[in-house]
Motif scaffolding. Structure first.
Motif, mmCIF file in Angstrom:
data_model
loop_
_atom_site.group_PDB
_atom_site.id
_atom_site.type_symbol
_atom_site.label_atom_id
_atom_site.label_comp_id
_atom_site.label_asym_id
_atom_site.label_seq_id
_atom_site.Cartn_x
_atom_site.Cartn_y
_atom_site.Cartn_z
ATOM 1 N N ALA A 17 0.840 -1.199 0.000
ATOM 2 C CA ALA A 17 0.000 0.000 0.000
ATOM 3 C C ALA A 17 0.873 1.245 0.000
ATOM 4 O O ALA A 17 2.012 1.217 0.466
ATOM 5 C CB ALA A 17 -0.904 0.018 1.227
ATOM 6 N N ILE A 18 0.313 2.312 -0.524
ATOM 7 C CA ILE A 18 0.922 3.627 -0.379
ATOM 8 C C ILE A 18 0.110 4.350 0.679
ATOM 9 O O ILE A 18 -1.110 4.506 0.534
ATOM 10 C CB ILE A 18 0.914 4.398 -1.709
ATOM 11 N N ASP A 19 0.768 4.741 1.760
ATOM 12 C CA ASP A 19 0.096 5.403 2.882
ATOM 13 C C ASP A 19 0.356 6.909 2.804
ATOM 14 O O ASP A 19 1.508 7.343 2.820
ATOM 15 C CB ASP A 19 0.609 4.868 4.211
ATOM 16 N N ARG A 39 3.115 13.171 5.048
ATOM 17 C CA ARG A 39 4.037 12.110 4.631
ATOM 18 C C ARG A 39 3.381 11.176 3.615
ATOM 19 O O ARG A 39 2.163 11.037 3.577
ATOM 20 C CB ARG A 39 4.574 11.330 5.817
ATOM 21 N N VAL A 40 4.248 10.548 2.821
ATOM 22 C CA VAL A 40 3.857 9.486 1.897
ATOM 23 C C VAL A 40 4.841 8.363 2.144
ATOM 24 O O VAL A 40 6.060 8.573 2.086
ATOM 25 C CB VAL A 40 3.932 9.945 0.416
ATOM 26 N N GLU A 41 4.321 7.182 2.454
ATOM 27 C CA GLU A 41 5.180 6.058 2.816
ATOM 28 C C GLU A 41 4.770 4.790 2.093
ATOM 29 O O GLU A 41 3.586 4.587 1.810
ATOM 30 C CB GLU A 41 5.102 5.792 4.323
ATOM 31 N N ALA A 42 5.753 3.951 1.823
ATOM 32 C CA ALA A 42 5.480 2.602 1.339
ATOM 33 C C ALA A 42 4.983 1.805 2.537
ATOM 34 O O ALA A 42 5.596 1.828 3.601
ATOM 35 C CB ALA A 42 6.745 1.980 0.768
ATOM 36 N N PHE A 74 8.515 1.798 -3.904
ATOM 37 C CA PHE A 74 8.696 0.790 -2.854
ATOM 38 C C PHE A 74 10.157 0.361 -2.760
ATOM 39 O O PHE A 74 10.729 0.304 -1.670
ATOM 40 C CB PHE A 74 7.813 -0.431 -3.120
ATOM 41 N N LEU A 75 10.770 0.056 -3.893
ATOM 42 C CA LEU A 75 12.151 -0.432 -3.890
ATOM 43 C C LEU A 75 13.103 0.603 -3.306
ATOM 44 O O LEU A 75 14.030 0.251 -2.574
ATOM 45 C CB LEU A 75 12.571 -0.822 -5.306
ATOM 46 N N ASN A 76 12.889 1.884 -3.609
ATOM 47 C CA ASN A 76 13.749 2.942 -3.073
ATOM 48 C C ASN A 76 13.529 3.182 -1.586
ATOM 49 O O ASN A 76 14.359 3.808 -0.932
ATOM 50 C CB ASN A 76 13.543 4.247 -3.851
ATOM 51 N N SER A 77 12.424 2.688 -1.038
ATOM 52 C CA SER A 77 12.156 2.886 0.387
ATOM 53 C C SER A 77 12.932 1.909 1.266
ATOM 54 O O SER A 77 13.066 2.119 2.460
ATOM 55 C CB SER A 77 10.654 2.756 0.673
ATOM 56 N N PHE A 78 13.435 0.819 0.672
ATOM 57 C CA PHE A 78 14.142 -0.192 1.449
ATOM 58 C C PHE A 78 15.593 0.199 1.680
ATOM 59 O O PHE A 78 16.232 0.810 0.823
ATOM 60 C CB PHE A 78 14.107 -1.550 0.737
ATOM 61 N N SER A 79 16.120 -0.204 2.818
ATOM 62 C CA SER A 79 17.539 0.021 3.103
ATOM 63 C C SER A 79 18.372 -0.977 2.297
ATOM 64 O O SER A 79 17.844 -1.894 1.668
ATOM 65 C CB SER A 79 17.813 -0.150 4.598
ATOM 66 N N GLU A 95 -4.229 2.335 -1.945
ATOM 67 C CA GLU A 95 -3.794 3.534 -1.238
ATOM 68 C C GLU A 95 -4.617 3.708 0.021
ATOM 69 O O GLU A 95 -5.823 3.469 0.028
ATOM 70 C CB GLU A 95 -3.928 4.771 -2.120
ATOM 71 N N ASN A 96 -3.933 4.114 1.080
ATOM 72 C CA ASN A 96 -4.568 4.419 2.348
ATOM 73 C C ASN A 96 -4.358 5.903 2.609
ATOM 74 O O ASN A 96 -3.222 6.387 2.583
ATOM 75 C CB ASN A 96 -3.945 3.609 3.489
ATOM 76 N N LEU A 97 -5.428 6.616 2.849
ATOM 77 C CA LEU A 97 -5.356 8.049 3.107
ATOM 78 C C LEU A 97 -5.832 8.303 4.529
ATOM 79 O O LEU A 97 -6.919 7.859 4.923
ATOM 80 C CB LEU A 97 -6.249 8.802 2.109
#
Length: 120
Positions: A17-19, A39-42, A74-79, A95-97
């Motif tokens: 989801a995109i939060d 904020r926008v988060e994976a 999503f891929l860029n959000s991972f360490s 998507e979750n708003l």
């Protein structure tokens, strides 16, 4: 089955989801409601778990399905401790708003969409 030493955890994300979180002055019925994006988060349970484990210093492998349109988000959000091995599909990510009232701190959640996987 033995876990591979380099990646002792395998995380499978079937429903990412995109939060998005937006702050608004107050929730009222009106044709236009202005807000401020906080904020926008994976997100999604498996994605959140991957973030948590990597933040604790664990290396892991993450797999599952991602929308072709926002897979890089999503891929860029991972360490760097997360080895990504996802399959992209031609579907939209859910998507979750969350709307948060500035003065009261009350929130309302709006859930939309779902990832559709076909052909497997």
């Amino acid at each position: 089955m033995k876990a591979h030493r380099q990646f002792p955890f395998l995380i499978v994300s079937l429903h990412p989801a995109i939060d998005r979180t937006i702050e608004i002055p107050e929730l009222r019925r009106t044709p236009l409601l202005r807000g401020r994006l906080l904020r926008v988060e994976a997100g999604g349970k498996a994605v959140n778990l991957a973030h948590s484990l990597s933040n604790l210093g664990h290396s892991l492998r993450a797999t599952g399905f991602l929308s072709a349109w926002d897979a890089n988000f999503f891929l860029n959000s991972f360490s760097t401790r997360v080895k990504s091995d996802f399959v992209t599909v031609q579907s939209l990510t859910r998507e979750n708003l969350t709307l948060i009232e500035r003065q009261t701190g009350k929130d309302i959640h709006i859930l939309s969409g779902r990832l559709v996987v076909r052909g497997f």
